[in-house]
Design an enzyme around this catalytic site. Structure first.
Site, mmCIF file in Angstrom:
data_model
loop_
_atom_site.group_PDB
_atom_site.id
_atom_site.type_symbol
_atom_site.label_atom_id
_atom_site.label_comp_id
_atom_site.label_asym_id
_atom_site.label_seq_id
_atom_site.Cartn_x
_atom_site.Cartn_y
_atom_site.Cartn_z
ATOM 1 N N LYS A 146 70.531 14.730 -30.290
ATOM 2 C CA LYS A 146 71.516 13.688 -30.666
ATOM 3 C C LYS A 146 72.062 13.954 -32.059
ATOM 4 C CE LYS A 146 70.413 9.643 -32.820
ATOM 5 N NZ LYS A 146 71.310 9.644 -33.963
ATOM 6 N N ASN A 147 71.270 14.524 -32.945
ATOM 7 C CA ASN A 147 71.712 14.732 -34.327
ATOM 8 C C ASN A 147 72.334 16.100 -34.561
ATOM 9 O OD1 ASN A 147 70.928 12.160 -34.729
ATOM 10 N ND2 ASN A 147 69.074 12.651 -35.893
ATOM 11 N N ARG A 169 78.136 6.734 -37.205
ATOM 12 C CA ARG A 169 78.389 7.212 -38.567
ATOM 13 C C ARG A 169 79.146 8.524 -38.546
ATOM 14 N NH1 ARG A 169 75.742 4.997 -42.421
ATOM 15 N NH2 ARG A 169 75.677 6.788 -43.785
ATOM 16 N N CYS A 206 72.360 2.851 -37.555
ATOM 17 C CA CYS A 206 71.189 1.968 -37.500
ATOM 18 C C CYS A 206 70.974 1.244 -38.830
ATOM 19 C CB CYS A 206 69.945 2.781 -37.156
ATOM 20 S SG CYS A 206 69.940 3.359 -35.445
ATOM 21 N N ASP A 210 62.489 9.854 -38.335
ATOM 22 C CA ASP A 210 62.774 9.347 -36.995
ATOM 23 C C ASP A 210 61.576 9.472 -36.060
ATOM 24 O OD1 ASP A 210 65.428 11.262 -37.900
ATOM 25 O OD2 ASP A 210 65.614 9.078 -37.817
ATOM 26 N N VAL A 236 62.338 8.128 -46.798
ATOM 27 C CA VAL A 236 63.733 8.515 -46.535
ATOM 28 C C VAL A 236 64.647 7.290 -46.458
ATOM 29 C CG1 VAL A 236 65.292 9.758 -44.966
ATOM 30 C CG2 VAL A 236 62.952 10.589 -45.350
HETATM 31 C C1 EPZ Z 1 70.841 11.779 -40.282
HETATM 32 O O1 EPZ Z 1 71.387 10.589 -40.870
HETATM 33 C C2 EPZ Z 1 70.391 11.344 -38.886
HETATM 34 N N1 EPZ Z 1 71.509 10.806 -38.162
HETATM 35 C C3 EPZ Z 1 69.307 10.275 -38.996
HETATM 36 O O2 EPZ Z 1 68.828 9.989 -37.677
HETATM 37 C C4 EPZ Z 1 68.154 10.827 -39.788
HETATM 38 O O3 EPZ Z 1 67.204 9.817 -39.984
HETATM 39 C C5 EPZ Z 1 68.658 11.307 -41.185
HETATM 40 O O4 EPZ Z 1 69.719 12.266 -41.024
HETATM 41 C C6 EPZ Z 1 67.548 11.946 -42.000
HETATM 42 O O5 EPZ Z 1 67.010 13.028 -41.345
HETATM 43 C C7 EPZ Z 1 72.389 11.661 -37.590
HETATM 44 O O6 EPZ Z 1 72.292 12.871 -37.696
HETATM 45 C C8 EPZ Z 1 73.520 11.055 -36.817
HETATM 46 P P1 EPZ Z 1 70.992 11.323 -44.731
HETATM 47 P P2 EPZ Z 1 72.234 10.667 -42.225
HETATM 48 O O7 EPZ Z 1 72.351 11.503 -45.253
HETATM 49 O O8 EPZ Z 1 72.961 11.942 -42.255
HETATM 50 C C9 EPZ Z 1 70.725 8.628 -48.715
HETATM 51 C C10 EPZ Z 1 68.200 8.642 -35.855
HETATM 52 O O9 EPZ Z 1 67.471 7.669 -35.578
HETATM 53 N N2 EPZ Z 1 72.168 8.937 -48.904
HETATM 54 O O10 EPZ Z 1 70.073 12.488 -44.704
HETATM 55 O O11 EPZ Z 1 72.979 9.422 -42.357
HETATM 56 C C11 EPZ Z 1 70.521 7.661 -47.518
HETATM 57 O O12 EPZ Z 1 70.732 6.351 -47.880
HETATM 58 C C12 EPZ Z 1 69.017 8.661 -37.149
HETATM 59 O O13 EPZ Z 1 68.347 9.636 -35.127
HETATM 60 C C13 EPZ Z 1 72.808 8.423 -50.024
HETATM 61 O O14 EPZ Z 1 72.194 7.750 -50.857
HETATM 62 O O15 EPZ Z 1 71.023 10.681 -43.272
HETATM 63 C C14 EPZ Z 1 69.120 7.928 -47.099
HETATM 64 O O16 EPZ Z 1 68.232 7.182 -47.886
HETATM 65 C C15 EPZ Z 1 68.664 7.536 -38.063
HETATM 66 N N3 EPZ Z 1 74.142 8.674 -50.173
HETATM 67 C C16 EPZ Z 1 68.980 9.410 -47.387
HETATM 68 O O17 EPZ Z 1 70.013 9.777 -48.300
HETATM 69 C C17 EPZ Z 1 74.850 9.428 -49.237
HETATM 70 O O18 EPZ Z 1 76.060 9.626 -49.403
HETATM 71 C C18 EPZ Z 1 69.045 10.280 -46.134
HETATM 72 O O19 EPZ Z 1 70.300 10.110 -45.546
HETATM 73 C C19 EPZ Z 1 74.176 9.938 -48.117
HETATM 74 C C20 EPZ Z 1 72.821 9.679 -47.963
#
Ligand code: EPZ
EC number: 2.5.1.7
Length: 452
Positions: free
Chosen positions: A26-27, A100, A124, A314, A336
């Site tokens: 999915k990701n 997203r 989510c 996850d 995270v």
């Molecule tokens: C991806 O989300 C996945 N989603 C998430 O899976 C997964 O949990 C996450 O990566 C971490 O591995 C998809 O791929 C669609 P991040 P993403 O940017 O890209 C902070 C699931 O259940 N951050 O790595 O949105 C953020 O708040 C989902 O399959 C900022 O502060 O995650 C978080 O604390 C849930 N500013 C951390 O980084 C930003 O601009 C990780 O976010 C971007 C992120």
């Protein structure tokens, strides 16, 4: 009031046994679909699961003039980006809905059209989920961003230029943003403190097949040399290690035995180590991994989530359900997302013993320490779970509630199950195939409906 069709009755107490198959991640799959926008030739993506996130991206691509057709093989998509065009803002907004992914359209649309529009994003509710890193990197490439009431309007006054970027945190989405923008930008981009999840590596494989030049060093540094044009790709998506781990946790919590066809050891090594420490058993072959409860007590553990190669956030929620059945005190430190332990409240209503804390318990200090986030938990077990009324909060929390209801004594009503379609393909049929005693409640006056 939840739509009755969105409620599932779960009669607990039956160990899940049998085989399921996981398809493309999915990701990764939606991001590979977006990457096709960068090409001047059609692309073929294999192993595409029938999940809501794929449908959302398919619709958004079609709004931008990309033809997306099912290929000959099951799970095959053919994406033709040769007639990319601007899309109506209201249509994009209406279509983006709960995902997203629209943020990742920025780079490709700025390269193809010179402009892009991003509506308010879904996803989510597991934390603030800001997108500040995304806009910081796009500005560094030379894009202009104007915030208006209905969303963000982006322009590329001239060709985007390669640059040096250091991410404040190894964010998956921001790393993908840089990859999807830098490949056609002028010159070299150097990204440090990048995310290196298996899905990132697979996206790099997709882009390299299209003609990109990308190097991935061991110290989280990714270097991209921009090229003038890209072709199409033919690619089989890596299997979904998050779905695979969810079924593994379900086998442990229900004292069952599940063969997950398609699961791969390489992308799940950290999960497998943790599973073994808890007392779960597994067996690996070339086609998949068998997960089972070997009998006897499970072990309490200290668990800390982190970016890859750490324990994936996850994987946390489904495994916490199994930890309610372990002997002793387990400690969970979620580093995270700041609000990904709220789902435990319902587990406590079912008879679980889970206490939440603001401190960074059992591991190293994280971004959320000393701040007002309940991001650590102490799970004391084993405790008998009882059926209850459960309302699904998010994707992984939702699947965890199904596991808890299956492990519990008595019947649970799980509300909002359609949310699980976002990331788990055919989960109802898979549950039934594994012997789960589930049914969709009937409308007043008609007999209970079996699960289709
Ligand atoms: C991806 O989300 C996945 N989603 C998430 O899976 C997964 O949990 C996450 O990566 C971490 O591995 C998809 O791929 C669609 P991040 P993403 O940017 O890209 C902070 C699931 O259940 N951050 O790595 O949105 C953020 O708040 C989902 O399959 C900022 O502060 O995650 C978080 O604390 C849930 N500013 C951390 O980084 C930003 O601009 C990780 O976010 C971007 C992120």
């Amino acid at each position: 009031m939840t739509d009755i069709a969105d409620v599932l009755l779960v009669h607990g107490g039956t160990p899940l046994e049998g085989e399921i198959r996981v398809r493309g991640a999915k990701n990764l799959v939606p991001k590979a679909m977006v990457a096709a926008l960068l090409g001047s030739e059609p692309s073929r993506l294999l192993g595409v699961p029938e999940i809501r996130d794929v449908r959302v991206v398919r619709g958004l691509l079609q709004l931008h003039g990309v033809t997306v057709e099912s290929g000959e093989a099951p799970g095959e998509l053919v994406l033709d980006p040769r007639r990319v065009e601007s899309a109506n803002v209201a249509d994009i907004d209406a279509h983006a809905g709960s995902s997203r992914i629209p943020i990742l359209f920025c780079g490709p649309l700025l390269h193809r059209l010179g402009h892009a529009f991003i509506p308010g994003l879904g996803g989510c509710d597991i934390g603030g989920r800001p997108i500040d890193f995304h806009f910081d990197v796009l500005r560094k490439f030379g894009a202009t961003i104007e915030k208006r009431a209905d969303g963000q309007y982006l322009e590329a006054p001239q060709r985007l230029r390669g640059c040096r970027i250091r991410l404040p945190y190894p964010s998956v989405g921001s790393t993908e943003q840089v990859l999807l923008t830098a490949v056609l930008a002028e010159g070299v981009t150097e990204l440090t403190n990048a995310a290196v999840e298996p899905e990132i590596e697979d996206l790099i494989c997709v882009l390299q097949k299209m003609g990109a030049i990308i190097s991935l060093d061991t110290d989280r540094t990714i270097r991209i040399t921009g090229v003038d044009s890209l072709g199409g790709y033919v690619h089989r998506a890596i299997p979904d290690r998050l779905e695979a781990a969810s079924w593994a946790s379900a086998a442990l919590a229900t004292e069952g035995d599940i063969y997950v066809r398609g699961a791969q050891q390489r992308s799940m090594m950290t999960f497998l180590n943790t599973y073994r420490r808890v007392g779960g058993a597994f067996e690996i072959d070339d086609e998949g991994i068998r997960f089972w409860h070997p009998g006897g007590p499970l072990n309490a553990i200290a668990l800390e989530t982190d970016v890859h190669p750490g324990f994936q956030t996850d994987w946390q929620q489904p495994l916490v359900v199994a930890l309610t059945q372990a002997s002793g005190l387990s400690i969970v430190h979620e580093t995270v997302y700041e609000s990904r332990l709220g789902f435990t409240e319902a587990l406590n209503q079912m008879g679980g013993h889970i206490q939440l804390y603001r401190e960074c318990l059992g591991g190293s200090a994280c971004r959320f320490g000393q701040r007002n986030f309940l991001h650590s938990a102490v799970v004391s077990g084993p405790t008998k779970l009882q059926g209850a009324d459960l309302v699904i909060p998010d994707l992984r929390g939702g699947f965890s509630y199904l596991i808890a209801a299956l492990a519990a004594q008595g019947t649970s009503r799980v509300h909002g199950i359609s949310l699980i379609n976002r990331g788990y393909e055919n989960f109802l049929a898979k549950l039934q195939g594994l012997g789960a005693d589930i049914e969709l409640p009937s409308l007043p006056g008609s007999p209970p409906a079996a699960v289709a």
